[in-house]
Design an enzyme around this catalytic site. Structure first.
Site, PDB file in Angstrom:
ATOM      1  CG  ASP A   1     -32.849 -23.050 -46.787  1.00 11.09           C
ATOM      2  OD1 ASP A   1     -31.640 -23.396 -47.008  1.00 11.09           O
ATOM      3  OD2 ASP A   1     -33.098 -22.166 -46.292  1.00 11.09           O
TER       4      ASP A   1
ATOM      5  CD  GLU B   1     -28.232 -26.491 -41.399  1.00  8.90           C
ATOM      6  OE1 GLU B   1     -28.736 -25.527 -40.708  1.00  8.90           O
ATOM      7  OE2 GLU B   1     -27.228 -26.005 -42.530  1.00  8.90           O
TER       8      GLU B   1
HETATM    9  O1  FUB Z   1     -31.741 -20.842 -44.725  1.00  8.00           O
HETATM   10  C1  FUB Z   1     -31.262 -20.726 -43.247  1.00  8.00           C
HETATM   11  C2  FUB Z   1     -31.010 -22.072 -42.944  1.00  8.00           C
HETATM   12  O2  FUB Z   1     -29.780 -22.374 -43.660  1.00  8.00           O
HETATM   13  C3  FUB Z   1     -31.847 -23.127 -43.154  1.00  8.00           C
HETATM   14  O3  FUB Z   1     -32.845 -23.199 -42.447  1.00  8.00           O
HETATM   15  C4  FUB Z   1     -30.830 -24.455 -42.989  1.00  8.00           C
HETATM   16  O4  FUB Z   1     -31.075 -25.641 -43.360  1.00  8.00           O
HETATM   17  C5  FUB Z   1     -29.555 -23.792 -43.647  1.00  8.00           C
HETATM   18  O5  FUB Z   1     -29.824 -23.866 -45.218  1.00  8.00           O
END
Ligand code: FUB
Length: 454
Positions: free
Chosen positions: A31, A207
């Protein structure tokens, strides 16, 4: 981190030595949120724990570079439950800067989102609110997942925070107030038109929201969902930070090294070039773990077409070219690393300062520093270490088993960091990579810095 199963020998170097992706090999990272602070590129990352079986991350790891190939590991700069009391499962971070301060936005797992403030990226961070900034209960913030915050400060100084997850109608933005630690409600749903159809949400939004600006246009990018888009990083272009936007498709399609699993990215301009940072499963796969919860951050150049659309990124193992060589004649931090094996980065008191240092895992551990420019033949080299037994730091040119440049004996340093030195040989006026290979009773040796002398 467990030992990398692959040893780097002279014979292998033709291909492997060029690879700088992933940018961190002694811990897992994910991330990436990249930003430039005082002409240095920083990346705040989630810190995937060795062997984790889900997303159980407890802290953020901060990396920085000025050459794109050797990366400084500043250690775990923000720890859930310690730097913030109410948040212990740190998913993807977002960083903004304003008036000389760093603002770190962080979710507690799938939400809510908090903010922390520091005078510099390394911290220390304080939690000014003592509670969350954005929660599902707040007007217009009813996203399924109130997480993955991405902060954006426009050229007019106005701040925005993007977040949300799990559905086309779940991408949200709020305007941030000038203090950056309070927001204006209601939250606004992010929408983009696709194929000329009216915008009803962000197409296939899953996301990983991100906002950047290029040539006066606003680029909202995000991870699309698995069923429709295979978790590719898609983007939409608009004329304002809140839209309207037009969906443009994938800027980073998913790929084999990522095990076709989730992705999360950021875009940054550094010294006149555009870069994308993202994560992949390259390292865990190379190590034979194949653990999708062990991710690693990578960097590649990002290019635009003349019409402003993004040239689809093809992830590389090589990464971008080194921007400038390392200077062997200055005191270099041991934690500014290109690649390594069987070492950790830990915090230690070095001459009264709490700093990140390398801790050696055992005999045979090595660190690669890439691209030194020797403008003169060196006479000697010194290292600054804390050791308990007798060990040797062997410095080899071009490979772990390359020509030996120096063999520096280490003795018990009585609990303090101390200098040890040796004559340098086998180096001409040249540019080369150096491998610091630890021999003997090297387990637990802490290594802080090194410097060549003319
Ligand atoms: O790292 C946990 C989660 O996985 C993140 O918040 C999302 O964007 C995905 O990368």
């Amino acid at each position: 981190m467990k030992k990398v199963a692959v040893a780097v020998s002279a014979a292998m170097l033709a291909g492997a030595s060029l690879a700088v992706n992933p940018i961190l090999t002694h811990k897992y990272s994910a991330d990436p949120n990249a930003f430039v602070w005082k002409d240095r590129l920083y990346v705040m990352c989630s810190h995937d724990l060795d062997g984790q079986k889900g997303f159980d991350m407890k802290d953020y790891v901060l990396l920085s570079t000025d050459d794109l190939v050797n990366w400084t590991d500043h250690g775990d700069v923000f720890v859930g439950g310690k730097d913030v009391k109410w948040c212990w499962n740190l998913y993807a971070p977002g960083v903004a800067q304003r008036n000389g301060k760093i603002y770190l936005y962080y979710p507690n797992s799938g939400g809510p989102i908090g903010v922390a403030v520091a005078d510099r990226p390394e911290g220390p961070y304080t939690d000014p609110l003592g509670k969350h900034l954005i929660g599902r209960e707040m007007p217009g913030c009813d996203s399924a997942w109130v997480f993955d915050p991405a902060a954006f400060v426009d050229d007019d100084g106005k701040g925005y925070l993007y977040f949300g997850g799990n559905g086309d109608t779940m991408a949200r933005a709020v305007k941030l107030n000038d203090d950056m630690v309070s927001a204006q409600f209601p939250g606004i749903m992010m929408k983009a038109s696709k194929d000329g159809k009216e915008a009803t949400g962000m197409p296939s939004f899953f996301e990983a929201s991100f906002m950047h600006k290029h040539n006066g246009k606003y680029y909202f990018s995000y991870s699309a969902n698995f069923p429709d888009r295979g978790a590719s990083i898609d983007y939409a272009i608009g004329d304002s930070p809140l839209g309207p936007f037009e969906w443009k498709g994938a800027m980073l399609p998913n790929f084999n090294d990522n095990s076709w699993n989730n992705n999360h990215h950021s875009v940054v301009v550094f010294r006149g070039k555009n870069y994308i940072l993202y994560h992949s499963r390259l390292l865990t796969n190379r190590q034979g773990h194949g653990n999708v919860y062990e991710r690693s951050v990578c960097i590649d150049e990002l290019k635009y077409n003349d019409d402003g659309t993004i040239v689809q990124v093809v992830p590389t193992h090589e990464g971008p070219k080194q921007l400038k060589p390392l200077n062997p004649y200055k005191a270099n931090l041991s934690v500014t690393i290109c690649q390594d094996e069987n070492v950790k980065v830990t915090m230690a008191d070095v001459k009264g300062k709490n700093r990140s240092v390398v801790t050696v895992g055992g005999e045979g551990a090595w660190i690669r520093y890439a691209g030194f420019a020797f403008d003169k033949v060196p006479a000697s080299v010194e290292v600054f270490c804390r050791a308990k037994g007798e060990a040797t730091v062997e410095i080899c040119k071009g490979a772990v088993d390359g020509p030996v440049v120096a063999a520096i004996p280490l003795k018990d340093t009585n609990g303090a960091f101390a200098k040890a030195a040796a004559k340098a040989t086998n180096i001409l006026k040249e540019t080369c990579d150096l491998y610091f290979v630890f021999k003997g009773a090297a387990e637990g040796v802490e290594f802080a810095a090194y410097q060549f002398r003319k």
